[in-house]
Structures are given as C-alpha cells and as structure tokens.
Design an enzyme around this catalytic site. Sequence first.
Site, PDB file in Angstrom:
ATOM      1  N   LYS A 248      15.693 -61.975  63.484  1.00 58.93           N
ATOM      2  CA  LYS A 248      15.219 -63.028  62.705  1.00 58.93           C
ATOM      3  C   LYS A 248      16.583 -63.650  61.999  1.00 58.93           C
ATOM      4  O   LYS A 248      17.537 -63.045  61.499  1.00 58.93           O
ATOM      5  CB  LYS A 248      14.528 -62.317  61.532  1.00 58.93           C
TER       6      LYS A 248
ATOM      7  N   HIS B 223      14.285 -60.091  41.974  1.00 53.74           N
ATOM      8  CA  HIS B 223      14.623 -58.907  42.541  1.00 53.74           C
ATOM      9  C   HIS B 223      15.318 -58.082  41.555  1.00 53.74           C
ATOM     10  O   HIS B 223      15.193 -56.824  41.109  1.00 53.74           O
ATOM     11  CB  HIS B 223      15.696 -59.225  43.866  1.00 53.74           C
TER      12      HIS B 223
ATOM     13  N   SER C  88      12.947 -66.212  47.504  1.00 52.19           N
ATOM     14  CA  SER C  88      14.429 -66.687  48.238  1.00 52.19           C
ATOM     15  C   SER C  88      14.276 -67.767  48.962  1.00 52.19           C
ATOM     16  O   SER C  88      15.255 -68.686  49.222  1.00 52.19           O
ATOM     17  CB  SER C  88      14.868 -65.575  49.042  1.00 52.19           C
TER      18      SER C  88
ATOM     19  N   ARG D  46       4.277 -60.707  42.884  1.00 52.90           N
ATOM     20  CA  ARG D  46       4.252 -61.841  41.967  1.00 52.90           C
ATOM     21  C   ARG D  46       2.749 -62.424  41.837  1.00 52.90           C
ATOM     22  O   ARG D  46       2.261 -62.894  40.916  1.00 52.90           O
ATOM     23  CB  ARG D  46       5.075 -62.690  42.769  1.00 52.90           C
TER      24      ARG D  46
HETATM   25  P1  ADP Z   1      10.675 -59.793  52.405  1.00 52.22           P
HETATM   26  O1  ADP Z   1      11.937 -60.143  53.318  1.00 52.22           O
HETATM   27  O2  ADP Z   1      10.031 -58.197  52.504  1.00 52.22           O
HETATM   28  O3  ADP Z   1       9.703 -60.480  51.773  1.00 52.22           O
HETATM   29  P2  ADP Z   1      12.143 -60.251  49.887  1.00 52.22           P
HETATM   30  O4  ADP Z   1      13.858 -60.101  49.804  1.00 52.22           O
HETATM   31  O5  ADP Z   1      11.452 -61.355  49.928  1.00 52.22           O
HETATM   32  O6  ADP Z   1      11.766 -59.419  51.151  1.00 52.22           O
HETATM   33  O7  ADP Z   1      11.614 -59.275  48.615  1.00 52.22           O
HETATM   34  C1  ADP Z   1      11.888 -57.812  48.495  1.00 52.22           C
HETATM   35  C2  ADP Z   1      10.972 -57.551  47.328  1.00 52.22           C
HETATM   36  O8  ADP Z   1      11.034 -58.143  46.445  1.00 52.22           O
HETATM   37  C3  ADP Z   1       9.264 -57.713  47.755  1.00 52.22           C
HETATM   38  O9  ADP Z   1       8.612 -56.751  47.331  1.00 52.22           O
HETATM   39  C4  ADP Z   1       8.823 -58.946  46.961  1.00 52.22           C
HETATM   40  O10 ADP Z   1       7.489 -58.989  46.652  1.00 52.22           O
HETATM   41  C5  ADP Z   1       9.868 -58.839  45.821  1.00 52.22           C
HETATM   42  N1  ADP Z   1      10.019 -60.035  45.033  1.00 52.22           N
HETATM   43  C6  ADP Z   1      10.749 -61.098  45.785  1.00 52.22           C
HETATM   44  N2  ADP Z   1      10.857 -62.066  44.722  1.00 52.22           N
HETATM   45  C7  ADP Z   1      10.265 -61.472  43.475  1.00 52.22           C
HETATM   46  C8  ADP Z   1      10.050 -62.139  42.132  1.00 52.22           C
HETATM   47  N3  ADP Z   1      10.638 -63.151  41.936  1.00 52.22           N
HETATM   48  N4  ADP Z   1       9.732 -61.376  41.174  1.00 52.22           N
HETATM   49  C9  ADP Z   1       9.186 -60.019  41.571  1.00 52.22           C
HETATM   50  N5  ADP Z   1       9.468 -59.309  42.959  1.00 52.22           N
HETATM   51  C10 ADP Z   1       9.909 -60.075  43.703  1.00 52.22           C
END
Ligand code: ADP
Length: 160
Positions: free
Chosen positions: A42, A18, A129, A91
């Site tokens: 959630k 992120h 995450s 990703r």
């Molecule tokens: P969500 O709850 O919508 O899945 P996340 O917190 O997992 O949200 O992720 C928010 C954004 O960050 C999404 O666009 C996701 O694709 C991106 N993201 C998550 N992990 C990575 C990573 N390792 N590299 C690049 N982008 C990421």
Amino acid sequence: MKKIAVFPGSFDPITIGHEAIVRRALSLFDEIIVAVGANALKKSFYPLAVRKEMIKKVFQNEPRVRVDHYEGLTVDYCKKSSASYLLRGLRTAADFEFERAIAQVNKAMASEIETVFLLTSPEHSPINSTIVRDIIRSGGDASLFVPTSIDLNEYKGEED
Ligand code: ADP
C-alpha cells in the site's frame, strides 16, 4: 502486570483525532504503543519514517507513549510486544461495522487480546487522514486537523 495497549493504524498523517484517543487512553493503560502498520503493497502519502517522526514529536513529553512500526498481523505484533490490549477509535456507525469484524476476527485468532474502543469526541468525528491528505494535495491549510506540535511545511508528501 503492566497494562500495555497497541494503537495500530496508518497515521498518514496523525490527526488531532488520533492524538485525543491516545491521550484519553493513558488513564486506562500503563503504556501505549502507537504502531504504524507498514504495508509494503500500500503506497502511503508520507513515508513510514516521516509518519513515525511526526507521532514521536506529538508525544515527546509523554514517556508512557512509544512509537513503533510492524508488518504482518496486528495480533502477532501485540504478542511480541507483551500487549494485552488493542486500542481503536470509533467515529461513526460505519467505523463500528468495520471495527467489529476486525475485532471479532482478532479475538478468534488471539483470545487473550482484548480490543478496547473509545468513542471519538464529537468535534473529531469528521476528521480522518484521507481528508487531511486531500487538503494538503490541493494546497490547503490542514494545520487545524493535525496536532499543534506538527508543522506540515516541514514534511513533503508523495503524490500518487
Ligand atoms: P487505519 O489505517 O486502520 O484506518 P487510521 O490511521 O485511519 O488507521 O486510524 C487508526 C485508528 O484511529 C482507528 O481505530 C480509527 O478509527 C481511529 N481514528 C482515526 N481518526 C479518528 C478520529 N478523528 N477520532 C477518533 N478516532 C480516530
């Protein structure tokens, strides 16, 4: 006009994936709002306030990054925040399929908002995450996967 982007997500917790997306996107936008989606139904591992605090710490020296939270539709939050762009990270091919549907539906609801995708750096593509939470729950060291400014020992997650 100021180019404002919203980077929405759960950030439960924020990872180096992120962080990298936000830092790279700073060359494209004047301001980025990292917006934590607060979904009352959630259950999260880290409470909303903790997730926001961690993100604030990561970007404390970056005045062009703001941290906020929202409920409801992401496009409504963008309009409220005068943001014309939605930022998302990609990703994998699975991410692409998922994100494509969301972006196309958002476009149908709010045609003035553009979703901008950045491809993850190869070293960040396996990081998410969910895996970070699993490592923490199992007593492992997840510090490699979260921004260096975050000390996970300072925060307590909630078991489900
Ligand atoms: P969500 O709850 O919508 O899945 P996340 O917190 O997992 O949200 O992720 C928010 C954004 O960050 C999404 O666009 C996701 O694709 C991106 N993201 C998550 N992990 C990575 C990573 N390792 N590299 C690049 N982008 C990421």
